[in-house]
Structure formats: C-alpha cells, structure tokens
Design a protein around this motif. Structure first.
Motif, PDB file in Angstrom:
ATOM      1  N   THR A   1       1.119  -0.892  -0.354  1.00  0.00           N
ATOM      2  CA  THR A   1       0.216   0.188   0.354  1.00  0.00           C
ATOM      3  C   THR A   1       1.090   1.726   0.183  1.00  0.00           C
ATOM      4  N   LEU A   2       2.632   1.131   0.103  1.00  0.00           N
ATOM      5  CA  LEU A   2       2.950   1.960   0.080  1.00  0.00           C
ATOM      6  C   LEU A   2       3.102   2.597  -1.334  1.00  0.00           C
ATOM      7  N   THR A   3       2.968   1.774  -2.139  1.00  0.00           N
ATOM      8  CA  THR A   3       3.094   2.092  -3.278  1.00  0.00           C
ATOM      9  C   THR A   3       2.025   3.568  -4.373  1.00  0.00           C
ATOM     10  N   LEU A   4       2.958   4.053  -5.130  1.00  0.00           N
ATOM     11  CA  LEU A   4       1.502   5.496  -5.805  1.00  0.00           C
ATOM     12  C   LEU A   4       1.665   4.726  -7.324  1.00  0.00           C
ATOM     13  N   LYS A   5       2.178   3.790  -7.428  1.00  0.00           N
ATOM     14  CA  LYS A   5       2.185   2.831  -8.792  1.00  0.00           C
ATOM     15  C   LYS A   5       0.690   2.333  -9.450  1.00  0.00           C
ATOM     16  N   HIS A   6       0.556   3.140 -10.601  1.00  0.00           N
ATOM     17  CA  HIS A   6      -0.321   2.213 -10.977  1.00  0.00           C
ATOM     18  C   HIS A   6      -0.819   0.565 -11.095  1.00  0.00           C
TER      19      HIS A   6
END
Lengths: 110, 454
Positions: free
Chosen positions: A80-85
């Motif tokens: 849930t850390l990632t900002l990637k789609h």
C-alpha cells in the motif's frame, strides 16, 4: 533476425513486497534454449531501465521450459506504500515480452 | 484409504467471485472445499474491526456463504477448510455454530485454529531477544513497534490435520499458509508422515495451484485468454490428489474455464522466488523437478515433485502504519492530450511548492500512454485521451488533505477538455506497510479447538 520475445514465450508476473517476479515460459520446448541463452539477468535489467531500481535475479526451470526473474525494488515500495497504478506488477510480464532477441531465421520454418 | 481425494478451490482472495464456492459444491463431486481469504492488508483491517467489536475480526462474508451452502455440504459430506478466521478464528467458529444450530444441524464439528496472532506478545518476544528483524532490510522491529497494527505467524498444515483427525467438518483458521489448507487433507487421508518430503511437497504444489482460484483454470491466462470458454462462469481448479504423491489438476466439466499444461505453468511461476526452495512451514518444495502431462480434457497430471526438510522457523507477517498516500486523476482528450496532461502535472507540482506542502514522494503517471510499461512502452503519436494521475506519500495528514483539494480545481483553472472528476476529491489513505520476519518454531504453537453443535 530480430523477434520480440512474445513470439517465443508466454508469461505471468506478480509481487512480493517491492520485488516483482516475472515467469516466462517457452511456447515450444525448442524455444527454451534460445530464451535461456538470450534472456539473461543483465539484459532484463537493461530492458527495464529505470523501472527496476535494484538487481535482477534469474532462476531456471528447465522441466517446464521456464525462467523466473526477480526484479528488486521495482514496485515503488510495493504493497500500500506504492503510488504506482500497477501496484502489484501484474502487467510487467507483458512488458518483458516486448524485449527483442536475435534468432536464426530457420527457427520458425516447420 | 481412498484411491484419491478431490480438493476444490473456492476463493482465491477475499472479494473473489462470490458464487465460485457454490459451483464447486453443486456442479460435481468434491471431498474438500478450501478457501483463501487473507492477505497482509486484510489482517490489519481485521485487527481494526476486532478492536471496535471483539466479536469481529474475521471474513464476515464467510458466514452467509456457509448459511446457504451448509445443507449441501452436509448431504454430500464435503469438509471445508478456510483461513476466513482472520484475527478471530474462535469468533468465526462461534458464528458458524450459530448458523448450523439455527438450521438444526446437530453433531456437526467445527474447529478453530489459532495461536498465530502474536500482536499482544510482541513486547515480550522483543524483550526476550526475538528482535523480529525485517527479512529484507535487516532492521529490528523495535524501530516501528509503536506503529504495528497486526502480527501473525504463518502456520502450516499440521494444526489443520489435527482438526481433521478430531473429525472437524468445518475448519476456520487464522494465518495458516495458503498452501497448507490444500496440503492438510492429503496428510490426513493418506497418512503421510512428517518426513515424507516429496509427498508433502506435492501437497504444497497442489496448494500453490489452488491458492489463486481461477488463475490456474484459464483466468489471467496470457497464452490463450481469447479461447477460454465461458469466463463469466469460470470453473475454479480442483486438485485430485493420490496417495503416492502425484496430482491431477482438473475442474468441473459443466463450468467454463480451461485446464492445460500452459494454464498450470503460468500459475506455477506466479509469485515464485527461487524455484528450488519454495519454503513452507511443513516442507521446502522444489519446483524444478515437476513433470506435467495432459491425461485428458481439462486434466493435467503433475508428478515427480521433490521436497526437502522444513526450516526451524515460521514466517511472521507484521503490518504497521507508515503514513498516508493520496492519488488523484483527471482525463484529458485530443487535441494534444499528452501535452495537456503534462501541463496539469506542472501546475499541481507548482501548487505543492507554492503551498509549502511536504511529501516523501510525488509520482506522476500517464494512463493510456505508458503508466504500466514505462520505459519499455512504444510511442503513441496522437492519443485520443490520457488519464493524468498524480500521487503523493507523506506523514503530515493536513498536507495530504490539502493536496487532495488541488485536483478538481484544475477543471476550471487548467488546460481544456478535461473530464473524469465525477468522484470528487481523492481519498487520503493510510499506508499499512508490510514487515516480513522469522521466528523460531519453538516460540509459538498453534492451538486447535473443536466444538460440536447441539
């Protein structure tokens, strides 16, 4: 001649934290040795450029004519850390199949 | 001993197709229904639910599902194994009993497997020298101890086998491995010993096939998705296990989907690390000796599976609060869709600077252009539309909220031909980060509790 890896293999990818795994599987047994020769960890690392921040590891599964790659630090922190789609790296398998490799022209002759 | 047993996958994750378990039970013969509900984030959400109401903390959907399925399960003598128990397996078991008794099912045995939840033992464990180091970074858990929201040991098949031996018809577990719930019935039915490594490894391979539901039977199938029959009612996989440790992967004939060597191979490599060392609490399986053979329509045999002794450790899955993210998006259309999206990005970034907002990371992606394939994507000259997506991660919630307020105003203040703002302001979400660690097997032990309906 040059062909895209998608002509020789199918693939599936997934995540383990910030590491993506990509398994590529030869479409025909005779393609496995070509894939094994050309699709090295170094080449995969180069193919992805800045998409993969860490190292690339390669493992062989000759029994099912497959290679498994671990792409470290490839998912923007993962989970849930990632900002990637594509947070789980589900589409990275197809991105790897874009890779071009050099094969002998006789390969596709039946 | 039975000649073989059929173990059907009914759920690949919490939120998977709701009627898959019905189809598995109704459309053909099976002996066991196994369902996976848990992921790292799920455990954290369940802890939060349990802290508000001590009776909750399990996969709530499981209870109404069983309410409907129970008469058929009893009639056909199908046993159910699931990790739907989450962080409250005993609570889930009691809710299950209520359903069974209301329907008048007496002498039904329901088991809970717990002891995996070590959230309230963490301080004691740390004090006694178990620093639960992060397997990836090497840091000790004390550095994030105050932010921890859940901590669960991954148990293997053994406690499930114990419950089966006690005669349990329905087994709800906490954090048991996804593969363990498929392996357990094989150990129970065939009497496999703790050191029959090759056979245990076969069960793990079967579990790996079952754990992602339809991903083994034509779902997410790269090599031939165009030709998968009736994906709208795709048949989930069934592992037909034999006492000598070979498997046949199949599905119900009446349902859609596809079982071929290719669908199985794609699932075998899914989320795989080192294929020679697939580590589970029961055995270390080797995926490099496996042989596949098509033995009929939608029937693939798996044999020659090898295994090695288990390790002295359990894996622990710890989740902890680690700040916030907020991701917003807008759609820009032709002409110059990409240029407009870039302009919007420039404006938002200047606004962040002007407002003095502080973030650990800012990331922009252009969906429809190269968001997924990045540097490997091919060029598109004149796209019809592009979704501009910008996300931030940080620790200051007020700054996050201010960022969330900056997206929709672009509709009137930024480049033209923009849409996709119907959802309003994007949500600020908690980051629940994952902390993988190891713990010596002597430090924790699974508990099995079996009750009978009356």
């Amino acid at each position: 001649m040059k062909v895209k890896l998608i002509e020789l293999a199918h693939a599936r990818s997934g995540d383990k934290g910030d590491t993506a795994n990509v398994g590529i599987i030869a479409l025909k047994p005779e393609y496995y040795s070509i894939i094994k020769k050309h699709v090295t960890a170094d080449k995969v690392k180069k193919h992805f450029g800045n998409m993969v921040k860490g190292k690339v590891e390669r493992f062989e599964l000759p029994n099912i004519c497959a290679l498994n790659f671990l792409l470290h630090n490839a998912l923007g922190g993962g989970g849930t850390l990632t900002l990637k789609h594509d947070a789980q790296g589900k589409t990275i398998s197809a991105a790897l199949l874009r890779m071009e490799i050099e094969v002998d022209e006789t390969l596709f002759r039946e | 001993m039975k000649d073989y047993i059929r173990i059907a996958s009914g759920q690949g994750y919490w939120g998977d197709r709701f009627d898959a378990p019905y189809d598995q039970v109704n459309e053909g013969e099976i002996d066991y229904l196994v369902m996976d509900y848990l992921a790292e984030l799920t455990m954290s959400i369940m802890q939060k639910q349990k802290s508000r109401n001590p009776d909750l903390g399990y996969a709530k959907d499981f209870i109404p599902l069983m309410d409907t399925l129970l008469p058929t399960l009893v009639e056909k003598n199908i046993r159910v194994i699931t990790n739907a128990g989450g962080v409250n397996p005993v609570g889930c078991m009691l809710a299950m009993r209520e359903v069974a008794e209301r329907q008048g099912f007496r002498d039904l045995k329901i088991a809970a497997i717990y002891g995996d939840d070590i959230l309230h033992q963490l301080d004691g464990l740390i004090a006694s020298g178990n620093d639960l180091k992060n397997m990836e970074t090497g840091k000790s858990l004390s550095s994030v101890r105050k932010q921890v929201t859940s901590a669960n040991v991954y148990f293997g098949a053994k406690p499930v086998v114990e419950a089966l031996q006690q005669g349990a018809h329905i087994i709800v577990t906490g954090r048991v491995t996804d593969t363990g719930i498929t392996l357990a019935p094989m150990i129970h039915e065939f009497g496999w010993k703790n050191d029959e490594w090759d056979k245990l490894a076969a069960g793990v391979v079967g579990g790996h096939i079952n754990e992602c539901g339809a991903q083994a039977s034509g779902g997410n199938f790269f090599a031939g998705w165009q030709d998968v029959p009736r994906m709208e009612r795709i048949g989930f996989p069934i592992v037909e296990a034999y006492p000598d440790g070979h498997l046949i992967i199949t599905k119900h004939e009446s349902l859609g989907g596809l079982i071929t060597e290719q669908t199985i191979k794609e699932q075998l490599v899914y989320e795989l690390g080192d294929p020679r060392e697939y580590i589970t609490p029961d055995v270390v399986a080797d995926f490099t000796t496996i042989e596949l053979e098509t033995v009929g329509k939608d029937r693939v045999k798996i044999k020659n599976i090898k295994g090695k002794p288990d390790t002295p450790y359990y894996k622990v899955s710890i989740s902890y609060f680690d700040g916030y993210t907020c991701i917003g998006n807008l759609t820009y259309t032709w002409p110059d869709a990409l240029k407009k999206a870039h302009k919007a990005d420039e404006i938002v970034r200047k606004r962040i600077e002007y407002l003095g907002l502080k973030f650990d990371e800012i990331q922009t992606e252009f969906l429809g252009y190269n968001a997924s394939h990045g540097t490997t994507a091919h060029k598109i000259d004149d796209p019809n539309e592009i979704v501009f997506q910008i996300g931030v991660r940080g620790r200051n919630k007020a700054d996050m909220q201010k960022f969330a307020n900056e997206i929709v105003p672009l509709v009137l203040t930024g480049p033209p031909n923009v849409t996709g703002f119907g959802g309003g302001r994007p949500r600020v979400r908690d980051v629940i980060a994952y902390w993988p660690a190891l713990i010596s097997k002597e430090m924790v032990s699974p508990k099995v509790l079996t009750i009978e309906t009356g």
